[in-house]
Scaffold this motif. Structure first.
Motif, PDB file in Angstrom:
ATOM      1  N   VAL A 340       0.864  -1.183   0.000  1.00 42.81           N
ATOM      2  CA  VAL A 340       0.000   0.000   0.000  1.00 42.81           C
ATOM      3  C   VAL A 340       0.896   1.227   0.000  1.00 42.81           C
ATOM      4  O   VAL A 340       1.791   1.347   0.845  1.00 42.81           O
ATOM      5  CB  VAL A 340      -0.931   0.026   1.232  1.00 42.81           C
ATOM      6  CG1 VAL A 340      -1.835   1.262   1.179  1.00 42.81           C
ATOM      7  CG2 VAL A 340      -1.763  -1.243   1.312  1.00 42.81           C
ATOM      8  N   VAL A 342       1.043   5.308   0.420  1.00 45.99           N
ATOM      9  CA  VAL A 342       0.259   6.374   1.045  1.00 45.99           C
ATOM     10  C   VAL A 342       0.994   7.700   0.959  1.00 45.99           C
ATOM     11  O   VAL A 342       2.197   7.759   0.692  1.00 45.99           O
ATOM     12  CB  VAL A 342      -0.050   6.040   2.520  1.00 45.99           C
ATOM     13  CG1 VAL A 342      -0.871   4.765   2.636  1.00 45.99           C
ATOM     14  CG2 VAL A 342       1.234   5.928   3.344  1.00 45.99           C
ATOM     15  N   GLU A 355      -5.817   2.257   6.655  1.00 38.47           N
ATOM     16  CA  GLU A 355      -7.147   1.836   6.196  1.00 38.47           C
ATOM     17  C   GLU A 355      -7.980   3.047   5.777  1.00 38.47           C
ATOM     18  O   GLU A 355      -8.747   2.987   4.804  1.00 38.47           O
ATOM     19  CB  GLU A 355      -7.866   1.053   7.293  1.00 38.47           C
ATOM     20  CG  GLU A 355      -9.193   0.469   6.822  1.00 38.47           C
ATOM     21  CD  GLU A 355      -9.904  -0.319   7.899  1.00 38.47           C
ATOM     22  OE1 GLU A 355     -11.009  -0.828   7.613  1.00 38.47           O
ATOM     23  OE2 GLU A 355      -9.369  -0.426   9.024  1.00 38.47           O
ATOM     24  N   ALA A 357      -6.808   5.747   4.415  1.00 42.07           N
ATOM     25  CA  ALA A 357      -6.332   6.119   3.079  1.00 42.07           C
ATOM     26  C   ALA A 357      -6.927   5.205   2.013  1.00 42.07           C
ATOM     27  O   ALA A 357      -7.325   5.662   0.934  1.00 42.07           O
ATOM     28  CB  ALA A 357      -4.802   6.062   3.036  1.00 42.07           C
ATOM     29  N   ILE A 358      -7.005   3.912   2.322  1.00 41.62           N
ATOM     30  CA  ILE A 358      -7.609   2.973   1.366  1.00 41.62           C
ATOM     31  C   ILE A 358      -9.083   3.305   1.161  1.00 41.62           C
ATOM     32  O   ILE A 358      -9.599   3.286   0.032  1.00 41.62           O
ATOM     33  CB  ILE A 358      -7.430   1.524   1.857  1.00 41.62           C
ATOM     34  CG1 ILE A 358      -5.942   1.141   1.874  1.00 41.62           C
ATOM     35  CG2 ILE A 358      -8.211   0.549   0.975  1.00 41.62           C
ATOM     36  CD1 ILE A 358      -5.658  -0.192   2.544  1.00 41.62           C
ATOM     37  N   ARG A 361      -9.202   7.093  -0.664  1.00 42.30           N
ATOM     38  CA  ARG A 361      -8.345   7.506  -1.784  1.00 42.30           C
ATOM     39  C   ARG A 361      -8.146   6.428  -2.843  1.00 42.30           C
ATOM     40  O   ARG A 361      -7.414   6.648  -3.809  1.00 42.30           O
ATOM     41  CB  ARG A 361      -6.981   7.968  -1.241  1.00 42.30           C
ATOM     42  CG  ARG A 361      -7.123   9.129  -0.272  1.00 42.30           C
ATOM     43  CD  ARG A 361      -5.823   9.588   0.353  1.00 42.30           C
ATOM     44  NE  ARG A 361      -6.102  10.572   1.391  1.00 42.30           N
ATOM     45  CZ  ARG A 361      -5.183  11.216   2.105  1.00 42.30           C
ATOM     46  NH1 ARG A 361      -3.895  10.963   1.891  1.00 42.30           N
ATOM     47  NH2 ARG A 361      -5.540  12.088   3.028  1.00 42.30           N
ATOM     48  N   VAL A 362      -8.790   5.279  -2.670  1.00 46.48           N
ATOM     49  CA  VAL A 362      -8.604   4.182  -3.624  1.00 46.48           C
ATOM     50  C   VAL A 362      -9.870   3.970  -4.431  1.00 46.48           C
ATOM     51  O   VAL A 362     -10.968   3.856  -3.870  1.00 46.48           O
ATOM     52  CB  VAL A 362      -8.220   2.869  -2.895  1.00 46.48           C
ATOM     53  CG1 VAL A 362      -8.248   1.691  -3.873  1.00 46.48           C
ATOM     54  CG2 VAL A 362      -6.846   2.992  -2.268  1.00 46.48           C
ATOM     55  N   ASP A 367      -6.777   2.261  -9.140  1.00 46.12           N
ATOM     56  CA  ASP A 367      -5.658   2.258  -8.200  1.00 46.12           C
ATOM     57  C   ASP A 367      -5.212   0.875  -7.745  1.00 46.12           C
ATOM     58  O   ASP A 367      -4.319   0.762  -6.900  1.00 46.12           O
ATOM     59  CB  ASP A 367      -6.039   3.080  -6.962  1.00 46.12           C
ATOM     60  CG  ASP A 367      -6.374   4.517  -7.313  1.00 46.12           C
ATOM     61  OD1 ASP A 367      -5.631   5.115  -8.120  1.00 46.12           O
ATOM     62  OD2 ASP A 367      -7.378   5.049  -6.796  1.00 46.12           O
ATOM     63  N   LEU A 394      -1.792  -1.394  -3.926  1.00 45.02           N
ATOM     64  CA  LEU A 394      -2.841  -0.382  -3.794  1.00 45.02           C
ATOM     65  C   LEU A 394      -2.212   0.997  -3.761  1.00 45.02           C
ATOM     66  O   LEU A 394      -1.402   1.298  -2.873  1.00 45.02           O
ATOM     67  CB  LEU A 394      -3.641  -0.600  -2.515  1.00 45.02           C
ATOM     68  CG  LEU A 394      -4.739  -1.663  -2.514  1.00 45.02           C
ATOM     69  CD1 LEU A 394      -5.285  -1.835  -1.106  1.00 45.02           C
ATOM     70  CD2 LEU A 394      -5.851  -1.272  -3.464  1.00 45.02           C
ATOM     71  N   ALA A 396      -2.868   4.228  -2.663  1.00 42.29           N
ATOM     72  CA  ALA A 396      -3.803   4.933  -1.785  1.00 42.29           C
ATOM     73  C   ALA A 396      -3.371   6.379  -1.591  1.00 42.29           C
ATOM     74  O   ALA A 396      -3.447   6.937  -0.489  1.00 42.29           O
ATOM     75  CB  ALA A 396      -3.905   4.220  -0.441  1.00 42.29           C
ATOM     76  N   THR A 397      -2.902   6.989  -2.679  1.00 43.78           N
ATOM     77  CA  THR A 397      -2.481   8.386  -2.617  1.00 43.78           C
ATOM     78  C   THR A 397      -3.526   9.285  -3.265  1.00 43.78           C
ATOM     79  O   THR A 397      -4.353   8.844  -4.068  1.00 43.78           O
ATOM     80  CB  THR A 397      -1.139   8.590  -3.341  1.00 43.78           C
ATOM     81  OG1 THR A 397      -1.270   8.191  -4.722  1.00 43.78           O
ATOM     82  CG2 THR A 397      -0.037   7.755  -2.688  1.00 43.78           C
TER      83      THR A 397
END
Length: 413
Positions: A340, A342, A355, A357-358, A361-362, A367, A394, A396-397
């Motif tokens: 992941v 971030v 989590e 961020a997921i 942002r995903v 992504d 992933l 997640a940014t």
């Protein structure tokens, strides 16, 4: 090691266990319930320590760093420490029954040495690494030598010449030596790396077979020849049993101990095991990701067995940097299964933050990276029969240019 235990004692991080404790399951169960240092004073009348570096705080202290700066500092290592010869060790006949070697779980193949640093030497090149070693006699061990790793390569070369590979096993060393022995370094540089971590110089002693060892509580010397034996089952980092294998036998020809030695044991699948397996890969991933974007930190997570899951914190410079960071991480550590990536505002040590961020942002169609048919960890119980697996990344940014949509509210805005 004693000095490090004293330092941890001064910080109030050591539990002294004065009552008798069994080396069969009981010590292991006690170590599994805490990440504090456990110093046992009576395991069959002998002393032993577990959880020596079972959390990031104690590991960072052992390596002369803080938790926040640890990965960045390790990524800048030059492996340039020097060794200080201190003379030869006088050996006596080896007898493993004198040591409080533990059996950890009910289905284990037998008592196992888990914190012994195996030093091997061939053609002037010395390697140091940790191997699980099952007791099969008072002076014999069956050792898991992972195929293609340096000890295995040296052993095979020695056998080609009709020789045995000289080895020495050091037990109860400073944690910096243990960490260096778990790290992929330039060939033969483990002791130099340990010396660097410990301030630049490391005293070493010569065994009668020519192998060099650092200061230790216990030293066993011997050889690995052509003999093989059954080894296992054994619990590895996933907390599941690794199957029985046919592995090389270590023949022990000598033994040296300090007066009233302290035996070091690592709980298989425990926090110390996972940290020592995973943290040495974090600077490697850090350097690889630094080649594609601005990296801030790397964490191999506890829930990912300290080995299979990575969180990579970056500052993106272009919109594709998140995926490039994923690919760089997989290339740097081929056993990684899930990565992941971030942003800087996400704490990579907080799984709740990751989590979040997921969750925010995903987008799965944009992504998520799925890579099939690739080499994974041999320790992953869901790998295919040919050793391949599926890796997932992933990103997640935040989308660059749309950061205002993702800014979290606060009182210092």
């Amino acid at each position: 090691m004693r000095q490090f235990i004293d330092e941890m004692r001064e910080r109030g991080l050591v539990d002294e266990i004065e009552r008798p404790v069994s080396d069969r399951f009981e010590a292991a169960q006690m170590a599994s319930t805490t990440d504090r240092v456990l110093l046992f004073h009576d395991i069959g009348g002998k002393k032993a320590v577990m959880n020596l570096t079972a959390n990031r705080s104690t590991l960072a202290a052992a390596l002369g760093s803080t938790e926040a700066d640890l990965v960045k500092r390790l990524a800048g290592a030059s492996y340039s420490g020097t060794l200080k010869p201190m003379g030869k060790l006088e050996m006596r006949p080896a007898d493993l029954t004198e040591l409080p070697i533990m059996t950890f779980f009910p289905k284990d193949g037998g008592p196992y040495i888990t914190a012994g640093i195996v030093f091997s030497r061939l053609d002037g090149v010395e390697n140091a690494s940790i191997h699980r070693m099952m007791v099969i006699g008072k002076d014999r061990l069956a050792a898991r030598l992972v195929e293609g790793r340096h000890t295995d390569v040296l052993h095979r070369e020695a056998l080609k010449r009709g020789e045995k590979l000289p080895i020495a096993i050091a037990l109860g060393v400073h944690p910096a030596v243990t960490f260096a022995s778990c790290t992929r370094v330039p060939e033969g540089k483990e002791l130099a790396f340990a010396a660097e971590l410990m301030g630049g110089e490391l005293p070493v002693y010569e065994c009668s077979n020519g192998v060099l060892v650092p200061e230790a509580e216990i030293v066993l010397e011997g050889y690995i020849g052509p003999e093989k034996s059954e080894e296992g089952p054994f619990v590895d980092i996933t907390g599941t049993y690794d199957f029985e294998r046919i592995q090389p036998v270590m023949e022990l020809t000598g033994m040296w101990t300090k007066e009233d030695p302290i035996y070091h044991s690592i709980l298989p699948g425990g926090s110390e095991h996972r940290l020592l397996m995973g943290v040495p890969y974090e600077p490697k991933i850090y350097r690889a990701v630094a080649g594609v974007t601005t990296v801030r930190n790397v964490v191999l997570t506890t829930g990912g067995c300290g080995y299979l899951h990575a969180v990579v914190q970056v500052r993106k410079n272009t919109q594709g940097d998140g995926k490039n960071a994923i690919m760089a991480a997989f290339a740097a550590h081929t056993s990684l299964k899930h990565v992941v990536v971030v942003d800087e505002d996400i704490d990579p040590f907080s799984m709740e933050d990751v989590e979040y961020a997921i969750a925010t942002r995903v987008r799965g169609d944009r992504d998520l990276m799925v890579i099939t048919g690739v080499r994974g960890s041999s320790l992953d119980p869901c790998r295919d029969g040919d050793g391949t697996n599926v890796k997932i990344g992933l990103d997640a940014t935040m989308v660059m240019g749309e950061e205002e949509k993702f800014v979290r509210a606060g009182w210092n805005d």
